[in-house]
Design a protein around this motif. Structure first.
Motif, PDB file in Angstrom:
ATOM      1  N   TYR A  50       0.903  -1.163   0.000  1.00  0.00           N
ATOM      2  CA  TYR A  50       0.000   0.000   0.000  1.00  0.00           C
ATOM      3  C   TYR A  50       0.934   1.202   0.000  1.00  0.00           C
ATOM      4  CZ  TYR A  50      -4.394   2.106   1.948  1.00  0.00           C
ATOM      5  OH  TYR A  50      -5.558   2.792   2.187  1.00  0.00           O
ATOM      6  N   CYS A  51       1.802   1.279  -1.036  1.00  0.00           N
ATOM      7  CA  CYS A  51       3.002   2.121  -0.998  1.00  0.00           C
ATOM      8  C   CYS A  51       2.835   3.522  -1.563  1.00  0.00           C
ATOM      9  CB  CYS A  51       4.149   1.436  -1.740  1.00  0.00           C
ATOM     10  SG  CYS A  51       4.727  -0.032  -0.886  1.00  0.00           S
ATOM     11  N   SER A  52       1.690   3.831  -2.176  1.00  0.00           N
ATOM     12  CA  SER A  52       1.496   5.165  -2.727  1.00  0.00           C
ATOM     13  C   SER A  52       0.866   6.073  -1.677  1.00  0.00           C
ATOM     14  CB  SER A  52       0.589   5.106  -3.968  1.00  0.00           C
ATOM     15  OG  SER A  52      -0.002   6.374  -4.197  1.00  0.00           O
ATOM     16  N   LEU A 105      -4.466   9.123   6.716  1.00  0.00           N
ATOM     17  CA  LEU A 105      -3.367   8.175   6.916  1.00  0.00           C
ATOM     18  C   LEU A 105      -3.375   7.689   8.369  1.00  0.00           C
ATOM     19  CD1 LEU A 105      -0.235   9.707   5.143  1.00  0.00           C
ATOM     20  CD2 LEU A 105      -1.777   7.921   4.302  1.00  0.00           C
ATOM     21  N   LYS A 106      -3.322   6.385   8.563  1.00  0.00           N
ATOM     22  CA  LYS A 106      -3.214   5.841   9.913  1.00  0.00           C
ATOM     23  C   LYS A 106      -1.835   6.199  10.480  1.00  0.00           C
ATOM     24  CE  LYS A 106      -7.184   3.554  10.201  1.00  0.00           C
ATOM     25  NZ  LYS A 106      -8.161   3.825  11.269  1.00  0.00           N
ATOM     26  N   PRO A 107      -1.694   6.197  11.822  1.00  0.00           N
ATOM     27  CA  PRO A 107      -0.422   6.635  12.439  1.00  0.00           C
ATOM     28  C   PRO A 107       0.794   5.824  11.983  1.00  0.00           C
ATOM     29  CG  PRO A 107      -2.148   6.412  14.100  1.00  0.00           C
ATOM     30  CD  PRO A 107      -2.722   5.892  12.820  1.00  0.00           C
ATOM     31  N   ASN A 108       0.574   4.554  11.574  1.00  0.00           N
ATOM     32  CA  ASN A 108       1.708   3.707  11.186  1.00  0.00           C
ATOM     33  C   ASN A 108       2.212   3.977   9.770  1.00  0.00           C
ATOM     34  OD1 ASN A 108      -0.289   2.567   9.587  1.00  0.00           O
ATOM     35  ND2 ASN A 108      -0.522   0.720  10.830  1.00  0.00           N
ATOM     36  N   TRP A 109       1.419   4.653   8.919  1.00  0.00           N
ATOM     37  CA  TRP A 109       1.666   4.617   7.482  1.00  0.00           C
ATOM     38  C   TRP A 109       3.044   5.136   7.070  1.00  0.00           C
ATOM     39  CZ3 TRP A 109       2.868   6.827   2.901  1.00  0.00           C
ATOM     40  CH2 TRP A 109       2.560   6.085   1.755  1.00  0.00           C
ATOM     41  N   PRO A 146       5.974   0.122   5.402  1.00  0.00           N
ATOM     42  CA  PRO A 146       5.126  -0.152   4.238  1.00  0.00           C
ATOM     43  C   PRO A 146       4.013  -1.114   4.642  1.00  0.00           C
ATOM     44  CG  PRO A 146       7.257  -1.263   3.996  1.00  0.00           C
ATOM     45  CD  PRO A 146       7.292  -0.527   5.304  1.00  0.00           C
ATOM     46  N   VAL A 147       2.816  -0.592   4.787  1.00  0.00           N
ATOM     47  CA  VAL A 147       1.669  -1.422   5.173  1.00  0.00           C
ATOM     48  C   VAL A 147       1.407  -2.451   4.074  1.00  0.00           C
ATOM     49  CG1 VAL A 147      -0.837  -1.368   5.539  1.00  0.00           C
ATOM     50  CG2 VAL A 147       0.618   0.374   6.606  1.00  0.00           C
ATOM     51  N   GLU A 159       0.618  -2.484  13.471  1.00  0.00           N
ATOM     52  CA  GLU A 159       0.601  -2.616  12.020  1.00  0.00           C
ATOM     53  C   GLU A 159      -0.787  -2.829  11.419  1.00  0.00           C
ATOM     54  OE1 GLU A 159       2.614  -6.227  10.799  1.00  0.00           O
ATOM     55  OE2 GLU A 159       1.093  -7.484  11.745  1.00  0.00           O
ATOM     56  N   TYR A 160      -1.781  -3.278  12.219  1.00  0.00           N
ATOM     57  CA  TYR A 160      -2.939  -3.952  11.622  1.00  0.00           C
ATOM     58  C   TYR A 160      -3.981  -3.035  10.989  1.00  0.00           C
ATOM     59  CZ  TYR A 160      -6.606  -3.048  15.083  1.00  0.00           C
ATOM     60  OH  TYR A 160      -7.563  -2.455  15.851  1.00  0.00           O
TER      61      TYR A 160
END
Lengths: 401, 401
Positions: free
Chosen positions: A114-116, A134-138, A142-143, B230-231
């Motif tokens: 989900y790299c873009s 965007l989620k905090p992890n993004w 690389p999700v 990550e989820y």
């Protein structure tokens, strides 16, 4: 080699695929212009007659390079023995229109990332309008998630519209999902990476070029209505698992040497295991065609996470790689509206349909629609490297159980 | 058959596995008491010498039944030819302590579901304390996702503690994830279903017994800290993909005929394609042992979604099944606190550690811990059917890159 010049499939390209003639067992071939070179007899190597590319891919990076050099030498028109080489190859060149193409590898695991930045932001805005898109992890990793490897199909395979549960109507009391054919069938134009050299359980992967043999174009068909209802909390499942198409041709990473770029700046700096050691951004320009008409030009070079980072992340926990594993970039969408790699973004969830030149409009895909993704990359001496296309046509949903 | 009576591995059970002797190529065997019957020579059938169970599983339901009947006839002590049968089998019975067990099938796709109402509720309360613990879709479909098939390992394989990104500390400014070994390594005690008969792309599966050959015990090791970070939004990835253990023995579905129960009542009534046609609840009682000491007794019969419903859901969109596909139930947790199938539930995210009899406590797994999951089901005439155990011991995380 007649036809090779100007075709984008010169000796600088040489993608690999599995082809068959007249219903025979698939064999490995390399595309040269509008021909396929039948590798097993041309190179006297039975690895190319083993039913898939996996056995060749398992030989590793040095073998990939050596075979590529051998083919390039055989094709070299300036070599002293050019005429003899040409005569030796001639019987093993098959016109493209005579062959049927097959899935090039037996897929191990299929992982989709989900790299873009733009794709993730656009989807976040549509699926979760009340939150930060965007989620905090993004920006820290690389999700990605695992997709269904058993339904990866070769370019040209018809895509049957999936059925499934769609979200309840806003006014239904009590809220009950609706069952039926997806009404929001979409595409995702992606770049896929095919693993050759495996790792052992507990190891992490090294350099990208030590493990990845080459790239393929991928269309990760998506039923947005099924996905929207099912995806919490464990991620996409049936909205994706009905089919993923990949190009019949795998372009060796070596053929993309002139396409390598540093990759987009990242803020914040990623953790050390994700730090880029080499430039693995790729200047690949994709085109999305709907019934032959271009609707988008996604630029792979704009991707936030590069493939070396995907590989490092995927294996940092010790998960092993197998020969034939496929990992894909996620939808390639650039900053401009004309660079989005999915219909849900191009039409903003159907609210701004795409207009075709014959007056038709499309919010999502209709039965009979054909979607083709093509791509080119810079090659040596200004000649482009053309990637093999991925195409598919939508068939109506099944009516019987 | 000496040793078979009272062992739980009588002629009513007959699980299949892949074994080897002295480093030879793995062969298929059936467990009888404390012996393995070497099937290829005993039955004069080379399908059992093909390197995995896949070729046998691909033969389909009638063949599974016929082979089972043949073995049962050969073992029948009351048959007129019992002595001759016994003499013929004798050379092909190998004591269990002499064999090494291997992964029984080449896994195609691995899907993990989330079928326990109590497990989903408990996890929802811990991961999303401010929301309704069950997402709106949970009672309408068996939520599931694809896991990594390449890291499914056989019982007994050491489990290396994974490294990865953990959530930022609550007070860190700016919030940055932490990299290192998982500090919340957990188990998930599950029941897995092994597919024998495939479907074609676009088809949906029929009856469970037409497609599923048998069941295995599964431990889906989970790094809760990696998973929690990550989820979102695409589901679990590295928090699960480092290893999933399965039992070496696959118990045929036919051996579980006396364990079949209707399955837990469902409200609301599921959509028609998910309606139960036959009783596929299974009265299997599992035990979770930590260093040999029982810490939980998860009851499979309490699961909300039954395996026929998982199979119907997984294929309703036309996704094809392949021989060797594995789908698992998700953590088996019952309504009582002593019936929870994961440590995160048993210890309520570490806040109420499990006490062992020697005074040790466990919030999550420590290096050197051994977790074993066992299970039994009712068999004919009151004799239990014992499922092959799944066990694993935690090794320290790697320190080098």
């Amino acid at each position: 080699m007649p036809g090779a010049d100007g075709s984008g499939f010169t000796a600088a390209n040489l993608p690999y695929g599995m082809f068959s003639l007249d219903g025979e067992t698939p064999r490995a071939g390399v595309r040269i212009g509008h021909h396929v070179l039948d590798l097993a007899p041309a190179l006297h190597d039975e690895v190319f007659a083993s039913g898939s590319l996996n056995a060749f891919l398992a030989r590793g990076r040095t073998a990939w390079h050596d075979i590529r050099r051998r083919i390039q030498c055989l094709l070299d028109a300036d070599a002293p023995e050019a005429a003899a080489n040409r005569a030796a190859l001639e019987p093993h060149l098959v016109p493209l229109e005579r062959v049927r193409m097959h899935l090039p590898v037996e897929i191990g695991d299929y992982v989709d990332f989900y790299c873009s930045l733009e794709h993730a932001t656009n989807l976040g805005r549509m699926f979760r309008p009340d939150e930060n898109p965007l989620k905090p992890n993004w920006r820290h990793l690389p999700v990605g998630y695992h997709g269904r490897s058993g339904t990866v199909v070769v370019s040209g395979t018809p895509i049957v519209r999936p059925r499934g549960q769609r979200p309840p109507a806003p006014d239904s009391k009590p809220p009950r999902p609706v069952f039926g054919p997806s009404a929001k069938l979409d595409i995702e134009a992606e770049l896929g990476f095919v693993v050759g050299t495996p790792t052992r359980l507990g190891e992490t992967a090294g350099d990208l070029a030590d493990h990845v043999f080459g790239v393929a174009l991928v269309n990760d068909w998506s039923a947005r209505d099924i996905q929207a209802w099912e995806y919490v909390p464990l991620g996409p499942f049936l909205g994706k698992s009905f089919a993923t198409s990949m190009s019949a041709w795998i372009t060796p990473l070596e053929a993309l040497a002139h396409a390598r770029v540093p990759g987009r700046a990242q803020d914040p700096e990623p953790l050390d295991y994700l730090r880029r050691r080499e430039p693995w951004g790729l200047d690949i320009t994709m085109e999305v065609l709907l019934d032959g008409e271009r609707v988008s030009r996604p630029p792979y070079r704009e991707m936030y996470w590069t493939p070396d980072q995907m590989l490092a992340h995927m294996t940092v926990n010790g998960a092993r790689l197998r020969t034939g594993d496929l990992f894909a970039s996620g939808t390639v969408s650039g900053p401009d509206a004309g660079q989005r790699g999915s219909l849900i973004e191009l039409t903003w969830n159907g609210s701004e349909p795409v207009k075709l030149s014959d007056g038709r409009t499309r919010a999502f895909l209709e039965d009979g629609d054909t979607v083709t993704v093509t791509a080119t990359a810079p090659g040596p001496d200004g000649t482009p490297i053309v990637l093999g296309e991925v195409t598919g046509t939508i068939s109506p949903a099944r009516t019987a159980p």
